[in-house]
Each structure stands twice: as structure tokens, then as C-alpha cells.
Design an enzyme around this catalytic site. Structure first.
Site, PDB file in Angstrom:
ATOM      1  N   LYS A  77      43.484  44.595  24.857  1.00 42.44           N
ATOM      2  CA  LYS A  77      42.903  43.246  24.872  1.00 42.44           C
ATOM      3  C   LYS A  77      42.763  42.720  23.441  1.00 42.44           C
ATOM      4  O   LYS A  77      42.502  43.502  22.508  1.00 42.44           O
ATOM      5  CB  LYS A  77      41.530  43.317  25.558  1.00 42.44           C
ATOM      6  CG  LYS A  77      40.876  41.973  25.843  1.00 42.44           C
ATOM      7  CD  LYS A  77      39.552  42.185  26.599  1.00 42.44           C
ATOM      8  CE  LYS A  77      38.840  40.889  26.908  1.00 42.44           C
ATOM      9  NZ  LYS A  77      37.550  41.110  27.614  1.00 42.44           N
ATOM     10  N   SER A 152      37.103  38.281  31.736  1.00 44.76           N
ATOM     11  CA  SER A 152      37.900  37.786  30.636  1.00 44.76           C
ATOM     12  C   SER A 152      39.122  38.630  30.302  1.00 44.76           C
ATOM     13  O   SER A 152      40.039  38.159  29.631  1.00 44.76           O
ATOM     14  CB  SER A 152      37.025  37.658  29.392  1.00 44.76           C
ATOM     15  OG  SER A 152      36.561  38.933  28.970  1.00 44.76           O
ATOM     16  N   SER A 176      34.063  41.749  32.934  1.00 48.22           N
ATOM     17  CA  SER A 176      35.391  41.383  32.445  1.00 48.22           C
ATOM     18  C   SER A 176      36.489  42.409  32.599  1.00 48.22           C
ATOM     19  O   SER A 176      37.660  42.078  32.433  1.00 48.22           O
ATOM     20  CB  SER A 176      35.318  40.975  30.982  1.00 48.22           C
ATOM     21  OG  SER A 176      34.884  39.645  30.907  1.00 48.22           O
TER      22      SER A 176
HETATM   23  N1  GLN Z   1      32.440  36.329  33.258  1.00 50.36           N
HETATM   24  C1  GLN Z   1      31.386  36.842  32.444  1.00 50.36           C
HETATM   25  C2  GLN Z   1      31.039  35.872  31.357  1.00 50.36           C
HETATM   26  O1  GLN Z   1      31.647  34.862  31.287  1.00 50.36           O
HETATM   27  C3  GLN Z   1      31.767  38.192  31.913  1.00 50.36           C
HETATM   28  C4  GLN Z   1      32.381  38.197  30.590  1.00 50.36           C
HETATM   29  C5  GLN Z   1      32.676  39.563  30.059  1.00 50.36           C
HETATM   30  O2  GLN Z   1      32.428  40.568  30.722  1.00 50.36           O
HETATM   31  N2  GLN Z   1      33.153  39.602  28.832  1.00 50.36           N
HETATM   32  O3  GLN Z   1      30.134  36.106  30.588  1.00 50.36           O
END
Ligand code: GLN
Length: 464
Positions: A77, A152, A176
Site C-alpha cells: 500500500k 482504504s 481498511s
Molecule cells: N473507512 C475508515 C475511515 O475512513 C477506515 C479507514 C482505515 O482503516 N484506514 O476512517
């Protein structure tokens, strides 16, 4: 012969010299070339370096030596630092930033002889659940290109689903790794907070962030997890290799978990999984976690609070892009305009909930709530070995469908509690919907209970 290979299978093919690391890499690079333009999974492919690394792996393999990830292509990532490579966190503000050191997880993979194929797309600074917040375009779902891959770590999950790599790393602050894994029909793990070093990860919410592996099978995720975990003197929150056993007999399902905001098909799929588990002889019981439904509220205060502090360093003085000229104030404000809308929103929320006059009403309340939720998990785990929920309230949604932030935040309903409690959690594919989209279920274990996740996960993946 190369289709649908697991890490386990690849290991034996490489060790027996039935295929070479170069041939293997070639297969995946070909898939990337065919599919990346449409799916937008990779922000950059390190073709030249990867070929070198694969060649080197072949030389070592030729000598009869081996290691679990030797010669295996991995995607990373874009918020995980690889020395000398761009790490942009899918943000314009870091688009020219080249990492000056390796993240600990990257060092660990390098020592194993893994092959770094490229960096994958994500929501900007890992803020989001669809990769639509990337400054470099959305990553499409390989199962249906009109839909999101989740986020994400959408790029890392789609890369595995589309056979562009056999495994990848993502990060998980509120879901994410797990949610995109569920949307893309692959397996994703968020380890116990402190199991995997955060050194060299571009921070979002430091008390919530963990790096997690994504692969096709639970066994493969376990292989990667065993490589990346462990205490690291560069991350003081990491802990020694302490571990619970893999026993799972009693599975807890939170009371009222399907009551609101969950699609019919997800409900049905979840109930089907529970029936199959009961048929297999597992004891499925209800657990009471009365504050679970507030986890999302606590998360959307704590995470932006921490993010606003972490993102203060992107000021045009030290890293990457510097916009404007003249006075430092002007440079700072011009540079910070490069943040995307969602990032700006969270910085504003974060500074607000931390500001004097509001900190008691919001931030400290959220922290108290967090402690309450942790306590409830702890007492639940006195009676059950693991807790089961769907991974996401619905299957992969359409690109552009969730245009307001609150609807998007609601998609994190089931994943944020594990981050809030610091617990390990695994998303495992649990079937395909009538419209061809993957379902996932999430298993949550007590701290250091990763082996429990893997043992139950291996049972669930058999139902597919
Ligand atoms: N969807 C969650 C957020 O927007 C999780 C993000 C993540 O785990 N980095 O915060």
C-alpha cells in the site's frame, strides 16, 4: 498452471524448481499490464527492481535454500515506506516524496527475499472506505468495474483479487484491510494492536493503526502475518511474541447486530454462515455488547483527533511538495490546500474536538466510550472464544453512490470496534451474491488471539 496460486502452492513450486521466480513474476506482470489501466490498482509498478529481485531469488533457490516468501511477488500500500521509492499516501501533498528508509515490515519482507511489485492505490492518507478519496482516481472492483473495491486499502485487495500479485499489505485503522478484502472476495487480517510495527507507516490514527496482510486464503494470510509480526525497538507500542492458542468452541454473535443498516442479502449470508458453523459443531451464542453501537461515534472523534495531529507535519517546510512562496505562513496555507476534501474535513473535525472548551464534551467522552467498549469486549471474551459479525453492512457499492461522508462512515459499522478495542480481526469470504459480488464475515478474537482467527477462518472458507 499459474492461475489461482496460493502462497503455499507457489512455495512448493519454487522450491521444487518447477517454476522460477522470474516466470512467476512474469505471469503477474502480464496480468498487471492487461488490467491496471482499467482497474487502477497500482500507482506505480517497480518492474525493473522486481525483475532484479526475482533473479536474485532464483540464484538463492538454485543453491537449494528457501524462506517462506523467497521469490514471491508482493504489493505494498502506498502509505508504507520502501527506501528510495515514492510513498504518496495517494495524496498530492506527498506525490514527490521518496522514502528515505524502509518500514520495518518492508525490512522483514526484504530479509525473506520477497519481490516488491509496486505500490497500490488507496484513499488519501487512508481516509475512506472506497478509494474514491485517492488523488489519483478510484480503484475499480475486479468483480464489477462499476463498483468500488472498498478502502482504504482498495488497491491492495483488488491486486490480489485480480491476480496481479498473490499477496499484499494494507493498513487498517477502522477497517481498511478487512472491508476491501470483503468487497473483493479475499482474506484480510487486522492484527492485535502492537503485534506489527508501525515504523515507516504514514500515520493516520496512531492508537488504531495496524499493518495487515491480504491474500487468497487464510493459510496465506497466516504465512505473511508470521513474517511481519514482532517486537520492534522503533515502535514502542509493539509487544513480544505472546500468543493465545487456536481453540475455538464457542462463537459469540453480538445481540442485535443485524438490526439496523444491514442489507437483506448480507443478513441472509451471515445467518447461513452461522447455520453452517452450528452444523459443524460450533456452539454459537448471543453476547451482549450494549455500547458496540457507539463504536462508530467514538471512532469518528478519536481518529480525526489523532489524524489532525499526525498531519500537522505536512506543512510545506519538510516534506515533498511546497506550494506558494514568500512568507512561511503563505507557504503553509498554500501547501495544505493540496489536501483533498475528506482530509481537510477530518483535520477540521480533529482540531475542533481537541480544542479547549470542546475537548471534554467530545474527545474525552469518546475516550471514555472507548474504554467502556474495551471492557465489554473483555467480559464477552470470558464466555466466548471469538465474536462473529458481517465484515460490512452491504456488498461493494457503486462508484459515486455514497456522496455524503456520513453514509460512507456508516459502512465502517462492523470494522471499527476491533480497532477501538485493539483486538485482532479477520475478514473471510463467505459466498457470492446473486449479482456476483463477494460477501465477507468478520471474526474478532481477544488480544493475541490471531491463531483463533486462523483456525475458525479455515473452517469458514470451506463453506464457499
Ligand atoms: N473507512 C475508515 C475511515 O475512513 C477506515 C479507514 C482505515 O482503516 N484506514 O476512517
Amino acid at each position: 498452471m499459474m492461475e489461482n496460486l496460493t502462497l503455499k502452492k507457489i512455495r512448493s513450486l519454487l522450491d521444487e524448481r518447477k517454476i522460477s521466480a522470474l516466470e512467476l513474476l512474469d505471469f503477474y506482470l502480464k496480468n498487471i499490464k492487461e488490467k491496471n489501466e482499467e482497474l487502477n490498482v497500482f500507482l506505480e509498478v517497480f518492474e525493473k527492481d522486481a525483475l532484479e529481485q526475482a533473479k536474485l531469488a532464483d540464484q538463492i533457490l538454485e543453491k537449494g535454500e528457501s524462506a517462506p516468501l523467497l521469490g514471491i511477488p508482493i504489493a505494498i500500500k502506498d502509505n508504507i515506506l520502501i527506501k528510495g521509492k515514492t510513498a504518496s499516501a495517494a495524496s498530492k501533498i506527498l506525490q514527490n516524496y521518496k522514502a528515505v528508509y524502509n518500514a520495518t515490515v518492508v525490512d522483514k519482507l526484504t530479509k525473506q527475499g520477497a519481490v516488491f511489485v509496486g505500490r497500490t492505490n488507496m484513499d488519501e492518507f487512508a481516509m475512506g472506505g472506497s478509494t474514491e478519496n485517492s488523488a489519483f482516481g478510484v480503484t475499480k472492483n475486479p468483480h464489477d468495474t462499476t463498483r468500488v473495491s472498498g478502502g482504504s486499502s482498495g488497491g491492495s485487495a483488488a491486486a490480489v483479487a485480480a491476480e496481479m500479485v498473490p499477496a499484499s499489505l494494507g493498513t487498517d485503522t477502522g477497517g481498511s484491510v478487512r472491508q476491501p478484502s470483503s468487497f473483493c472476495g479475499v482474506v484480510g487480517l487486522k492484527p492485535t494492536y502492537g503485534r506489527v510495527s508501525r515504523y515507516g507507516i504514514i500515520a493516520l490514527g496512531s492508537s488504531l493503526d495496524q499493518v495487515g496482510p491480504i491474500a487468497k486464503t487464510v493459510e496465506d494470510v497466516e504465512i505473511l502475518y508470521d513474517v511481519i509480526k514482532g517486537k520492534d525497538t522503533n515502535d514502542q507500542t509493539t509487544i513480544d511474541n505472546k500468543e493465545l492458542d487456536d481453540t475455538v468452541k464457542i462463537i459469540g454473535v453480538p445481540k442485535g447486530i443485524l438490526d439496523s443498516g444491514v442489507s437483506e442479502e448480507v443478513k441472509n449470508n451471515f445467518n447461513k454462515t452461522i447455520t453452517s458453523l452450528s452444523d459443524e459443531g460450533f456452539n454459537v451464542v448471543e453476547v451482549d455488547l450494549p455500547h458496540l453501537k457507539f463504536a462508530l461515534n467514538a471512532y469518528y472523534i478519536i481518529m480525526p483527533a489523532e489524524a489532525s495531529a499526525n498531519l500537522a507535519r505536512f506543512d510545506g517546510m519538510r516534506y515533498s511538495v511546497r506550494a506558494g512562496n514568500g512568507e512561511y505562513k503563505e507557504i503553509m496555507s498554500e501547501t495544505r490546500k493540496l489536501f483533498g476534501e475528506e482530509v481537510k474535513r477530518r483535520i477540521l473535525i480533529g482540531t475542533f474536538v481537541l480544542s479547549s472548551g470542546y475537548v471534554d464534551a467530545y474527545y474525552y467522552k469518546a475516550v471514555a466510550l472507548r474504554n467502556k467498549i474495551k471492557e465489554e469486549f473483555n467480559s464477552a471474551f470470558e464466555n466466548v472464544d471469538v465474536i462473529l459479525t458481517p465484515t460490512a453492512p452491504e456488498t461493494a457499492f457503486k462508484i459515486g453512490e455514497k456522496s455524503d461522508p456520513v453514509t460512507m462512515y456508516a459502512a465502517d459499522l462492523f470494522t471499527v470496534p476491533a480497532n477501538i478495542a485493539g483486538s485482532p480481526a479477520l475478514s473471510v469470504p463467505s459466498g457470492i451474491s446473486d449479482s456476483g459480488l463477494p460477501f465477507g464475515v468478520q471474526i474478532i478474537a481477544p488480544h493475541y488471539g490471531e491463531r483463533k482467527l486462523f483456525s475458525l477462518g479455515k473452517n469458514i472458507e470451506k463453506f464457499r
